[in-house]
Design a protein around this motif. Sequence first.
Motif, PDB file in Angstrom:
ATOM      1  N   PHE A 187       2.829   5.580  -6.868  1.00  0.00           N
ATOM      2  CA  PHE A 187       3.230   4.359  -6.178  1.00  0.00           C
ATOM      3  C   PHE A 187       2.789   3.157  -6.985  1.00  0.00           C
ATOM      4  N   GLY A 188       3.725   2.297  -7.385  1.00  0.00           N
ATOM      5  CA  GLY A 188       3.374   1.074  -8.097  1.00  0.00           C
ATOM      6  C   GLY A 188       2.928   1.376  -9.519  1.00  0.00           C
ATOM      7  N   GLU A 189       3.039   0.389 -10.371  1.00  0.00           N
ATOM      8  CA  GLU A 189       2.662   0.609 -11.772  1.00  0.00           C
ATOM      9  C   GLU A 189       1.262   0.133 -12.068  1.00  0.00           C
ATOM     10  N   VAL A 190       0.836  -0.902 -11.360  1.00  0.00           N
ATOM     11  CA  VAL A 190      -0.486  -1.457 -11.630  1.00  0.00           C
ATOM     12  C   VAL A 190      -1.452  -1.009 -10.538  1.00  0.00           C
ATOM     13  N   TYR A 191      -2.423  -0.232 -10.939  1.00  0.00           N
ATOM     14  CA  TYR A 191      -3.449   0.197  -9.987  1.00  0.00           C
ATOM     15  C   TYR A 191      -4.681  -0.658 -10.252  1.00  0.00           C
ATOM     16  N   ASP A 192      -5.342  -1.068  -9.193  1.00  0.00           N
ATOM     17  CA  ASP A 192      -6.698  -1.581  -9.364  1.00  0.00           C
ATOM     18  C   ASP A 192      -7.499  -1.111  -8.157  1.00  0.00           C
ATOM     19  N   MET A 193      -8.799  -1.289  -8.232  1.00  0.00           N
ATOM     20  CA  MET A 193      -9.634  -0.721  -7.164  1.00  0.00           C
ATOM     21  C   MET A 193      -9.308  -1.351  -5.808  1.00  0.00           C
ATOM     22  N   ALA A 194      -8.939  -2.649  -5.828  1.00  0.00           N
ATOM     23  CA  ALA A 194      -8.599  -3.309  -4.563  1.00  0.00           C
ATOM     24  C   ALA A 194      -7.343  -2.683  -3.951  1.00  0.00           C
ATOM     25  N   ALA A 195      -6.348  -2.367  -4.801  1.00  0.00           N
ATOM     26  CA  ALA A 195      -5.110  -1.751  -4.295  1.00  0.00           C
ATOM     27  C   ALA A 195      -5.399  -0.342  -3.768  1.00  0.00           C
ATOM     28  N   LEU A 196      -6.267   0.384  -4.466  1.00  0.00           N
ATOM     29  CA  LEU A 196      -6.588   1.741  -4.011  1.00  0.00           C
ATOM     30  C   LEU A 196      -7.358   1.684  -2.686  1.00  0.00           C
ATOM     31  N   ALA A 197      -8.203   0.657  -2.534  1.00  0.00           N
ATOM     32  CA  ALA A 197      -8.913   0.485  -1.252  1.00  0.00           C
ATOM     33  C   ALA A 197      -7.922   0.106  -0.148  1.00  0.00           C
ATOM     34  N   ALA A 198      -6.920  -0.725  -0.496  1.00  0.00           N
ATOM     35  CA  ALA A 198      -5.908  -1.123   0.490  1.00  0.00           C
ATOM     36  C   ALA A 198      -5.114   0.094   0.966  1.00  0.00           C
ATOM     37  N   ASP A 199      -4.854   1.047   0.056  1.00  0.00           N
ATOM     38  CA  ASP A 199      -4.163   2.287   0.454  1.00  0.00           C
ATOM     39  C   ASP A 199      -4.960   3.014   1.543  1.00  0.00           C
TER      40      ASP A 199
ATOM     41  N   SER B 144       0.819  -1.216   0.000  1.00  0.00           N
ATOM     42  CA  SER B 144       0.000   0.000   0.000  1.00  0.00           C
ATOM     43  C   SER B 144       0.848   1.260   0.000  1.00  0.00           C
ATOM     44  N   ALA B 145       0.349   2.256  -0.696  1.00  0.00           N
ATOM     45  CA  ALA B 145       1.011   3.558  -0.696  1.00  0.00           C
ATOM     46  C   ALA B 145       0.782   4.249   0.635  1.00  0.00           C
ATOM     47  N   ARG B 146       1.721   5.109   1.011  1.00  0.00           N
ATOM     48  CA  ARG B 146       1.485   5.965   2.179  1.00  0.00           C
ATOM     49  C   ARG B 146       0.836   7.232   1.642  1.00  0.00           C
ATOM     50  N   LEU B 147      -0.449   7.311   1.846  1.00  0.00           N
ATOM     51  CA  LEU B 147      -1.194   8.438   1.298  1.00  0.00           C
ATOM     52  C   LEU B 147      -1.089   9.664   2.194  1.00  0.00           C
ATOM     53  N   TYR B 148      -1.086  10.830   1.574  1.00  0.00           N
ATOM     54  CA  TYR B 148      -1.287  12.073   2.312  1.00  0.00           C
ATOM     55  C   TYR B 148      -2.759  12.112   2.739  1.00  0.00           C
ATOM     56  N   TYR B 149      -3.029  12.560   3.953  1.00  0.00           N
ATOM     57  CA  TYR B 149      -4.430  12.709   4.344  1.00  0.00           C
ATOM     58  C   TYR B 149      -4.567  13.832   5.354  1.00  0.00           C
ATOM     59  N   GLU B 150      -5.757  14.368   5.448  1.00  0.00           N
ATOM     60  CA  GLU B 150      -6.081  15.350   6.488  1.00  0.00           C
ATOM     61  C   GLU B 150      -7.092  14.720   7.412  1.00  0.00           C
ATOM     62  N   GLU B 151      -6.929  15.016   8.692  1.00  0.00           N
ATOM     63  CA  GLU B 151      -7.786  14.423   9.708  1.00  0.00           C
ATOM     64  C   GLU B 151      -8.278  15.527  10.623  1.00  0.00           C
ATOM     65  N   ARG B 152      -9.586  15.576  10.839  1.00  0.00           N
ATOM     66  CA  ARG B 152     -10.147  16.646  11.681  1.00  0.00           C
ATOM     67  C   ARG B 152     -11.311  16.096  12.483  1.00  0.00           C
ATOM     68  N   GLY B 153     -11.497  16.651  13.688  1.00  0.00           N
ATOM     69  CA  GLY B 153     -12.671  16.308  14.480  1.00  0.00           C
ATOM     70  C   GLY B 153     -12.502  15.031  15.270  1.00  0.00           C
TER      71      GLY B 153
END
Length: 261
Positions: A58-70, A4-13
């Motif tokens: 991150f990575g060359e092959v994206y699929d929806m499962a990989a994006l969900a895993a991120d 999984s990629a280390r995604l940038y994210y914002e967290e509030r509340g």
Amino acid sequence: MTESARLYYEERGQGMPVVLLHGFPFDHTIWSAQSDALSESVRVIAPDLRGHGQSPVFGEVYDMAALAADVVAVLDRCGVDRAVWVGHSMGGYITMAALREFPDRVAGIGLVATHPHPDTPEKRIQRNQSAQQVLGGGAGQVVLSMMNVLFAPALDRKSELAQRIYDVMLRTKTEGLAGALRAMAERPDSANTLATTTVPAVVIAGAEDQIVSVEVMQAMADLLTGAECHVIDRAGHMVMVENPAATTAALRAFLNRFSAA
Ligand code: MLT
């Protein structure tokens, strides 16, 4: 499965975790109005998907499962077990993948301007051609062609709002654009996923969406047990920025169901 990629994210509340997932090719800022309002009562986590916004390619092959895993990796970093997943368009495809791949991490779903159907063969070819075009230096052209259909027809394409979204799209990394296009081309049919889920769900449609019609979204809501379908007026595909107050109200009404339980 890819790492999984280390995604940038914002967290509030604080309170119930709610993940806000943007569509293609945007970033977390499309949810700013909802993030401001909802973080008064829930914990909002808004990532930039792989290759989008401030997240790395991150990575060359994206699929929806990989994006969900991120996204699950973001939940892990936040110490969150289960969250309500709210997905706009491609973010909705990822939310449906999460229901299949990580059902224990999904407490509820919000599907915004999205649908469960795979690409037609023609659309798949077109996506793969667009991916090639992007990698060959034609990202600007692909983004520009999206501008024609993103908003309700009456919205001035030269308005500050339209230009802000255009700038967000242009900032998406080339590999992020191409990877997401190929992932969308390969995504499976999610109708059965929605028909068999038991988590609470809400559908939010823009009345003037030129990419996903209201009829398609109402049919999607019919697949889901007990899902409300909110049709937001004065809004197209970018419903959360075109009519932010009504979109926020629909989400708030849905999220209130969790605290009332
Ligand atoms: C999106 O907004 O994420 C895209 O329009 C989805 C798609 O092209 O299928």
